[in-house]
Motif scaffolding. Sequence first.
Motif, PDB file in Angstrom:
ATOM      1  N   VAL A 338       0.896  -0.839   0.160  1.00 14.95           N
ATOM      2  CA  VAL A 338       0.373   0.282  -0.712  1.00 14.95           C
ATOM      3  C   VAL A 338       0.715   1.926  -0.201  1.00 14.95           C
ATOM      4  N   ALA A 339       2.055   1.489   1.051  1.00 11.35           N
ATOM      5  CA  ALA A 339       2.917   1.894   0.749  1.00 11.35           C
ATOM      6  C   ALA A 339       2.962   2.804  -0.495  1.00 11.35           C
ATOM      7  N   LEU A 340       3.613   1.803  -1.299  1.00 11.85           N
ATOM      8  CA  LEU A 340       4.346   1.638  -2.348  1.00 11.85           C
ATOM      9  C   LEU A 340       3.736   2.485  -3.899  1.00 11.85           C
ATOM     10  N   GLY A 341       1.998   2.022  -3.778  1.00  6.91           N
ATOM     11  CA  GLY A 341       1.229   2.404  -4.403  1.00  6.91           C
ATOM     12  C   GLY A 341       1.118   3.771  -4.190  1.00  6.91           C
ATOM     13  N   HIS A 342       0.772   4.322  -2.527  1.00  5.09           N
ATOM     14  CA  HIS A 342       0.669   5.896  -2.434  1.00  5.09           C
ATOM     15  C   HIS A 342       2.142   6.909  -3.033  1.00  5.09           C
ATOM     16  N   ARG A 343       2.575   6.207  -3.030  1.00  6.98           N
ATOM     17  CA  ARG A 343       4.522   6.347  -3.732  1.00  6.98           C
ATOM     18  C   ARG A 343       4.550   6.429  -5.161  1.00  6.98           C
ATOM     19  N   THR A 344       4.651   6.119  -5.947  1.00  4.80           N
ATOM     20  CA  THR A 344       4.818   5.802  -6.918  1.00  4.80           C
ATOM     21  C   THR A 344       3.644   5.475  -8.109  1.00  4.80           C
ATOM     22  N   GLY A 345       2.307   5.586  -7.191  1.00  6.14           N
ATOM     23  CA  GLY A 345       0.640   5.646  -8.195  1.00  6.14           C
ATOM     24  C   GLY A 345       1.001   3.857  -7.663  1.00  6.14           C
ATOM     25  N   PHE A 346      -0.660   3.049  -7.729  1.00 10.59           N
ATOM     26  CA  PHE A 346      -1.763   2.259  -7.804  1.00 10.59           C
ATOM     27  C   PHE A 346      -1.847   1.351  -9.228  1.00 10.59           C
ATOM     28  N   ASP A 347      -0.911   2.126  -9.913  1.00 14.31           N
ATOM     29  CA  ASP A 347      -1.187   2.081 -11.762  1.00 14.31           C
ATOM     30  C   ASP A 347       0.582   1.899 -11.964  1.00 14.31           C
ATOM     31  N   SER A 348       1.315   2.262 -11.604  1.00 15.73           N
ATOM     32  CA  SER A 348       2.677   1.988 -12.037  1.00 15.73           C
ATOM     33  C   SER A 348       3.647   0.713 -11.996  1.00 15.73           C
ATOM     34  N   GLY A 349       4.311   0.602 -13.008  1.00 10.11           N
ATOM     35  CA  GLY A 349       5.374  -0.466 -13.303  1.00 10.11           C
ATOM     36  C   GLY A 349       6.398  -0.899 -11.867  1.00 10.11           C
ATOM     37  N   SER A 350       6.146   0.018 -10.627  1.00  7.58           N
ATOM     38  CA  SER A 350       6.898  -0.847  -9.883  1.00  7.58           C
ATOM     39  C   SER A 350       5.393  -1.477  -8.938  1.00  7.58           C
ATOM     40  N   THR A 351       4.372  -0.812  -8.843  1.00  9.47           N
ATOM     41  CA  THR A 351       3.607  -1.434  -8.498  1.00  9.47           C
ATOM     42  C   THR A 351       2.669  -3.079  -8.332  1.00  9.47           C
ATOM     43  N   LEU A 352       3.031  -3.479 -10.095  1.00  2.09           N
ATOM     44  CA  LEU A 352       2.500  -4.095 -10.722  1.00  2.09           C
ATOM     45  C   LEU A 352       3.697  -5.542 -10.801  1.00  2.09           C
TER      46      LEU A 352
END
Length: 585
Positions: A338-352
């Motif tokens: 969840v923290a990663l999603g807030h930081r990079t976007g929940f649709d980002s490559g990092s989240t995926l």
Amino acid sequence: MNPPRPVSEHHFETHDGVQLFYRQWPAIAPRRGAVVMFHRGHEHSGRIAHLPDELDLPAFDFFAWDARGHGHSPGARGYSPSFGTSVRDVQTFIDHIRDHHGIAHADMAVLAQSVGAVLVATWAHDYAPRVRCLVLASPAFQVKLYVPLARPGLALLEKLRGNFFVNSYVKAKFLTHDPTRQTSYDKDPLIARAISVNILLGLYEAAERVVADAQAITLPTQLLISGADWVVHHGPQHRFFDNLGATVKEKHVLDGFYHDTLGEQDRKLATDKARAFILRQFDHPAAPMSLLDADRHGATRDESAALARPLHPLSPRGLYWAAYRASMKLGGRLSAGVALGHRTGFDSGSTLDYVYRNTPTGSGPLGRAIDRNYLNAIGWRGIRQRKRHLEELLRLALGRLHTEGRPLRVLDIAAGHGRYVLEALSEAPRRPESILLRDYSDINVRDGAALIREKGLEAIARFEKGDAFDQASVAGVSPRPTIGIVSGLYELFPDNAMVSRSLAGMADAIEPGGLLLYTGQPWHPQLELIARALTSHRGGEAWVMRRRSQAEMDQLVDAAGFDKLEQRIDEWGIFTVSLARRRAP
């Protein structure tokens, strides 16, 4: 009276190696096309063997299968691994008729009843076939279970004890007024009253989705409704018709008919309507509905516009979603995902990439529990299934091109970290001679290059920054690819002009005969949650998605110069992966 048509018996093989039984009644006049029939639940193709004669279409072949677990087909009676598996069987059967009997999809009319009609409606929604028309008789969108709370009770029991079977309460006298049909039903040894609970619950879930989103079905459709049906509710059938996206559609309510619409005593009323409808679609075929401008007007455009409108902060829904966002912020203090999603976007490559790895991480047991719940969200489960389907079709593409003696050169224009591509290729029996991964994000380029080194693929793979929507940039890649991939990108952008530019670049880049893998998102059960509670990688703005029906996505790909060959979809109907071949210019 004409003698009965000759019939032959055959089998076709499903994707998982099961041999399903079917019958064929060849045309007795110069062939114009085919009618492909799907029986109701518990029954088999023999129960609709009267229709090739009664429909009086001598210039048409007729085909009818025995579904898994029915009639002469193998498997436990009333069972299939999933409802989605049976829907995929429909596609496999249609393809088999094309490939082995020489009948194009566009020359097929599909006629289905009851549970078979729900299978066909789901197939039409999820796979966007290009058959001539559909005739759906008494689709079982909502079975009358009569017992209060039967559906949630069955779902609970399935969770507690695993899959089990229930027997149908339906007697022959509630299906048809025809005494001959009643007697044959009671004496038919191939009819099984059992149905697997996973199929019964899957039927309900698919039906609700397809009725709500019937706008995605644009094929000419005739709906026949039995006016005195003891087995299924009428309401969802009418809602399905009202929601249908087809410009050619008609509905007939047959007063006094019981559930076996095409086996009723006065069924000539129904078969005459079906016959006339099918002939009209062959005599005067409707032009396919263009969906290339569905981003400017239509159901999914209106849906996304509504989700983009802010809620009044003091309205009940405004307060609810404010509280939900607050809980997500709190969860982000403990959950790494969840923290990663807030930081990079929940649709980002990092989240995926995090979702693909699927390893709960957080502060202590509570943080890991929150992260596990987050990773188990239906959307993320669908994303991981999409990854498996991408890997499967990528290996299939490599095998096809190798068999054809073509070079194996792979391009992904929006690779994120590239994990799904690199893992699929590292496990593939044939390694490509080159892999070019591109992405617009500097973070993704950096981390993707590191992943290439980690996988030991530096000799054949490289990662570069690139804009997937810049036609000239995509078209100018070197070396020229034979396999192009665009995954999880177009779903994030509502504008079809952008998608068309990107696809045109892919068409310029991929040599004729090369292959394109592309993804779609025709449905999502959590659109409002995503729009109201999650942020995008684009500056932290709300993540508002516009769904594209599979028909719309396929039309965009077709307009760019590709012919669709294969498709996969998850059990929830959320994410699709398709394979298409570049046509010669």
